[in-house]
Design a protein around this motif. Structure first.
Motif, mmCIF file in Angstrom:
data_model
loop_
_atom_site.group_PDB
_atom_site.id
_atom_site.type_symbol
_atom_site.label_atom_id
_atom_site.label_comp_id
_atom_site.label_asym_id
_atom_site.label_seq_id
_atom_site.Cartn_x
_atom_site.Cartn_y
_atom_site.Cartn_z
ATOM 1 N N ILE A 48 0.836 -1.197 0.000
ATOM 2 C CA ILE A 48 0.000 0.000 0.000
ATOM 3 C C ILE A 48 0.875 1.253 0.000
ATOM 4 C CG2 ILE A 48 -1.656 1.345 1.364
ATOM 5 C CD1 ILE A 48 -2.864 -1.325 2.256
ATOM 6 N N PHE A 49 1.955 1.234 0.795
ATOM 7 C CA PHE A 49 2.885 2.357 0.811
ATOM 8 C C PHE A 49 3.492 2.585 -0.568
ATOM 9 C CE2 PHE A 49 7.417 3.437 0.949
ATOM 10 C CZ PHE A 49 7.326 4.754 1.363
ATOM 11 N N LEU A 50 3.918 1.515 -1.233
ATOM 12 C CA LEU A 50 4.516 1.662 -2.560
ATOM 13 C C LEU A 50 3.527 2.231 -3.566
ATOM 14 C CD1 LEU A 50 6.712 -1.533 -3.000
ATOM 15 C CD2 LEU A 50 7.453 0.814 -2.653
ATOM 16 N N ILE A 51 2.292 1.754 -3.537
ATOM 17 C CA ILE A 51 1.276 2.249 -4.465
ATOM 18 C C ILE A 51 1.020 3.730 -4.234
ATOM 19 C CG2 ILE A 51 -1.176 2.095 -5.056
ATOM 20 C CD1 ILE A 51 -0.930 -0.945 -4.539
ATOM 21 N N LEU A 52 0.887 4.129 -2.977
ATOM 22 C CA LEU A 52 0.646 5.541 -2.681
ATOM 23 C C LEU A 52 1.853 6.405 -3.024
ATOM 24 C CD1 LEU A 52 -1.288 5.297 0.700
ATOM 25 C CD2 LEU A 52 -2.201 5.836 -1.561
ATOM 26 N N ALA A 53 3.059 5.902 -2.817
ATOM 27 C CA ALA A 53 4.260 6.668 -3.150
ATOM 28 C C ALA A 53 4.375 6.875 -4.657
ATOM 29 C CB ALA A 53 5.499 5.957 -2.617
ATOM 30 N N VAL A 54 4.117 5.836 -5.446
ATOM 31 C CA VAL A 54 4.182 5.965 -6.908
ATOM 32 C C VAL A 54 3.086 6.901 -7.402
ATOM 33 C CG1 VAL A 54 3.880 4.689 -9.068
ATOM 34 C CG2 VAL A 54 5.341 3.766 -7.276
ATOM 35 N N ALA A 55 1.885 6.776 -6.853
ATOM 36 C CA ALA A 55 0.792 7.656 -7.257
ATOM 37 C C ALA A 55 1.119 9.107 -6.930
ATOM 38 C CB ALA A 55 -0.505 7.231 -6.569
ATOM 39 N N SER A 56 1.688 9.350 -5.780
ATOM 40 C CA SER A 56 2.078 10.704 -5.406
ATOM 41 C C SER A 56 3.161 11.244 -6.327
ATOM 42 C CB SER A 56 2.567 10.714 -3.964
ATOM 43 O OG SER A 56 3.040 11.983 -3.611
ATOM 44 N N PHE A 57 4.123 10.423 -6.658
ATOM 45 C CA PHE A 57 5.198 10.822 -7.561
ATOM 46 C C PHE A 57 4.655 11.171 -8.936
ATOM 47 C CE2 PHE A 57 8.435 9.576 -10.721
ATOM 48 C CZ PHE A 57 9.405 10.522 -10.410
ATOM 49 N N LEU A 58 3.773 10.330 -9.471
ATOM 50 C CA LEU A 58 3.200 10.587 -10.787
ATOM 51 C C LEU A 58 2.310 11.827 -10.773
ATOM 52 C CD1 LEU A 58 2.354 6.970 -11.945
ATOM 53 C CD2 LEU A 58 4.224 8.436 -12.719
ATOM 54 N N PHE A 59 1.549 12.012 -9.715
ATOM 55 C CA PHE A 59 0.687 13.187 -9.610
ATOM 56 C C PHE A 59 1.509 14.465 -9.596
ATOM 57 C CE2 PHE A 59 -1.724 16.267 -7.042
ATOM 58 C CZ PHE A 59 -2.831 16.409 -7.870
ATOM 59 N N ASN A 60 2.613 14.457 -8.852
ATOM 60 C CA ASN A 60 3.471 15.645 -8.783
ATOM 61 C C ASN A 60 4.182 15.907 -10.103
ATOM 62 O OD1 ASN A 60 2.864 16.481 -6.190
ATOM 63 N ND2 ASN A 60 4.400 15.157 -5.281
ATOM 64 N N MET A 61 4.513 14.876 -10.838
ATOM 65 C CA MET A 61 5.166 15.067 -12.143
ATOM 66 C C MET A 61 4.200 15.671 -13.146
ATOM 67 S SD MET A 61 7.817 11.993 -12.845
ATOM 68 C CE MET A 61 8.059 12.696 -14.451
ATOM 69 N N THR A 62 2.945 15.223 -13.136
ATOM 70 C CA THR A 62 1.988 15.736 -14.105
ATOM 71 C C THR A 62 1.551 17.160 -13.762
ATOM 72 O OG1 THR A 62 0.141 14.744 -12.899
ATOM 73 C CG2 THR A 62 1.116 13.452 -14.669
ATOM 74 N N ARG A 63 1.685 17.537 -12.503
ATOM 75 C CA ARG A 63 1.298 18.870 -12.070
ATOM 76 C C ARG A 63 2.330 19.923 -12.444
ATOM 77 N NH1 ARG A 63 -0.611 20.004 -6.046
ATOM 78 N NH2 ARG A 63 -1.350 22.054 -6.559
ATOM 79 N N GLY A 64 3.559 19.492 -12.711
ATOM 80 C CA GLY A 64 4.589 20.415 -13.162
ATOM 81 C C GLY A 64 5.475 20.991 -12.095
ATOM 82 N N ARG A 65 5.518 20.369 -10.961
ATOM 83 C CA ARG A 65 6.396 20.871 -9.890
ATOM 84 C C ARG A 65 7.757 20.286 -10.015
ATOM 85 N NH1 ARG A 65 3.168 21.522 -4.282
ATOM 86 N NH2 ARG A 65 1.744 23.069 -5.033
#
Length: 54
Positions: free
Chosen positions: A37-54
């Protein structure tokens, strides 16, 4: 989340050393689920931040 996975892993090791096989297997299973669950949330957070442009 990762903290709880590590705690359950340590509980599994201690229970295994003292011969409590059932408790050790249960704690190890919980630790695996929490880590996934930690890995899934970490990858999702990473991808979300990349698509947001930060």
């Amino acid at each position: 989340m990762l903290h709880y996975a590590v705690v359950f892993f340590i509980i599994a090791i201690i229970a295994g050393v003292f011969g409590f096989g059932g408790i050790a297997a249960s704690a190890a299973g919980i630790a695996k689920v929490l880590f996934v669950i930690f890995l899934i949330l970490a990858v999702a957070s990473f991808l979300f931040n990349m698509t947001r442009g930060r």
